[in-house]
Each structure stands twice: as structure tokens, then as C-alpha cells.
Design an enzyme around this catalytic site. Structure first.
Site, PDB file in Angstrom:
ATOM      1  NE  ARG A 122      51.036  46.202  49.625  1.00 42.78           N
ATOM      2  CZ  ARG A 122      51.187  45.893  48.334  1.00 42.78           C
ATOM      3  NH1 ARG A 122      51.601  46.823  47.472  1.00 42.78           N
ATOM      4  NH2 ARG A 122      50.918  44.681  47.900  1.00 42.78           N
ATOM      5  CB  ILE A 132      53.101  41.465  50.000  1.00 43.21           C
ATOM      6  CG1 ILE A 132      52.292  42.418  50.901  1.00 43.21           C
ATOM      7  CG2 ILE A 132      53.551  42.173  48.730  1.00 43.21           C
ATOM      8  CD1 ILE A 132      53.104  43.624  51.381  1.00 43.21           C
ATOM      9  CB  SER A 133      47.472  39.884  49.733  1.00 41.76           C
ATOM     10  OG  SER A 133      47.569  38.519  50.054  1.00 41.76           O
ATOM     11  CD  GLN A 134      44.143  43.401  44.074  1.00 36.64           C
ATOM     12  OE1 GLN A 134      43.560  42.344  44.310  1.00 36.64           O
ATOM     13  NE2 GLN A 134      43.790  44.218  43.099  1.00 36.64           N
ATOM     14  N   PRO A 135      46.580  45.078  47.922  1.00 31.75           N
ATOM     15  CG  PRO A 135      47.783  47.082  48.068  1.00 31.75           C
ATOM     16  CD  PRO A 135      47.624  45.856  47.217  1.00 31.75           C
TER      17      PRO A 135
END
Length: 211
Positions: free
Chosen positions: A35, A61-64
Site C-alpha cells: 500500500r 486512498i480509501s480505508q483498507p
């Protein structure tokens, strides 16, 4: 990935499993995807935290957890050809590209698209087609798609995306403005059946404007 990053990615996957992600394929891909490659170096130390992070141009970048959850929902129908709306950093695309045969991804911000393309090339992911364009319009001449994922919140479900779903296809999309819901929409012939999954928070899906 170096040893520290590998351990951090494995720990992130374990955290997501504890948070309710059950698809073993998704967890395995999260555990092996770097990431930090999708972030500015200054944010690299936060790469494996379960949080959304800025990537410039007012985007994130979205939350995992959300990446894994949306991927899990999309994979329930075992899609082969997938359309992603909102390439962004390319992290979600990298996850998807390791799990489906063919990925098409659309981004309206040229600088983000260029960076994402370079990152996926570095990861040796070559089953991805990129388009610079308006995500609300999808990618009609590449359709129909077995599944479509939208990584920004639409004020309503774009009709163009519904029409680009194959019969039996699945659309995973956050919908709403101030209050947003993650929706899973399934096409059955000319009928569309929607299901609300959970409350979410995404940047807006911009209509028409390219940057």
C-alpha cells in the site's frame, strides 16, 4: 515489499479479518500488496493503518476495510470482466486486478491516472485498461461488465452504469451526499435489485468535469 512492510501488510489483513472480512482471497491479496507504493513518501509510515489518506487533487486512498469490503461484495458473483470508476491512487485497482481476469478503470484526473498506471506496471499487473474520462458515463464500448465498482459517492446511481452491467451483473456503489450508503445492485434482465450494505463516507463522484 521489505520485511517490515510484509509484516505490516499481514497484520493489516489480520485486522480486516477481525473486522468482519471473510473472503480468504481478498485477505491474501491485501497481505501481499504494498500500500505504501500508492502514497507519497511522507505518508508511507501510515500505509498499513486502517484509515483513508490524502493522495492530492482533493482525493483519497480509501480505508483498507472499505477496499476489502467492496471487493468482497463484488466477488460474490465471481466476475471475470470488471469496470472500476475512479482509479485514484490505483490501490483498489491493484487489489481487483489480482482477483479478476480483466479490469477496466476510468479516472477523470489525468495526473492521478498517470501515477496509477505506473504503479500497476511496477507490480507487473498487465490485465488493466485505463481510460481518462467521466466516470458517470462508464466505458460503454468495453461493456457489458460482469461487475462494476464505483470508488466515489454518486448523488444517485448513474443510469449509464446500470446499462453497462451484464445480465446477472453486480454494481457496488456508495450513494448519497451528506449521508452515504454503500449499495449492491444486481441486474436481472431489465430489473435491478438493490441492497443497502452499510453507511460509508467517500469523496463525491464528479459528473462531467475532467481535470
Amino acid at each position: 515489499m521489505n520485511g517490515v512492510a510484509t509484516t505490516a501488510a499481514l497484520n493489516l489483513a489480520r485486522h480486516l479479518q477481525g473486522a468482519g472480512i471473510t473472503n480468504a482471497e481478498v485477505l491474501a491479496v491485501v497481505a501481499k500488496t504494498p500500500r505504501e507504493l500508492f502514497l507519497d513518501a511522507a505518508l508511507g509510515h501510515k500505509a498499513y493503518e486502517n484509515t483513508a489518506l490524502p493522495i492530492g487533487q482533493g482525493q483519497t486512498i480509501s480505508q483498507p476495510y472499505i477496499v476489502a469490503r467492496m471487493t468482497e461484495l463484488l466477488l460474490e458473483s465471481r466476475p471475470k470482466r470488471v469496470l472500476e470508476i475512479g482509479t485514484g491512487s490505483g490501490y483498489q485497482a491493484a487489489i481487483l486486478a489480482q482477483l479478476v481476469d480483466e479490469l477496466c478503470t476510468v479516472e477523470r484526473i489525468k495526473s492521478l491516472q498517470i501515477q496509477a498506471r505506473q504503479r500497476l506496471k511496477r507490480l507487473d499487473l498487465h490485465n488493466v485498461s485505463f481510460k481518462y474520462g467521466d466516470g458517470w458515463q462508464g466505458w460503454a464500448n468495453k461493456g457489458p461488465f460482469d461487475a462494476i465498482m464505483v470508488t466515489a459517492a454518486a448523488s444517485s446511481v448513474p443510469q449509464a452504469l446500470l446499462q453497462q452491467l451484464a445480465d446477472g451483473g453486480v454494481l457496488v456503489i456508495p450513494v448519497g451526499e451528506e449521508t452515504q450508503q454503500l449499495m449492491r445492485v444486481v441486474r436481472m434482465g431489465d430489473q435491478f435489485h438493490s441492497q443497502t450494505i452499510e453507511m460509508v463516507k467517500f469523496v463525491p463522484l464528479v459528473n462531467g468535469e475532467l481535470a
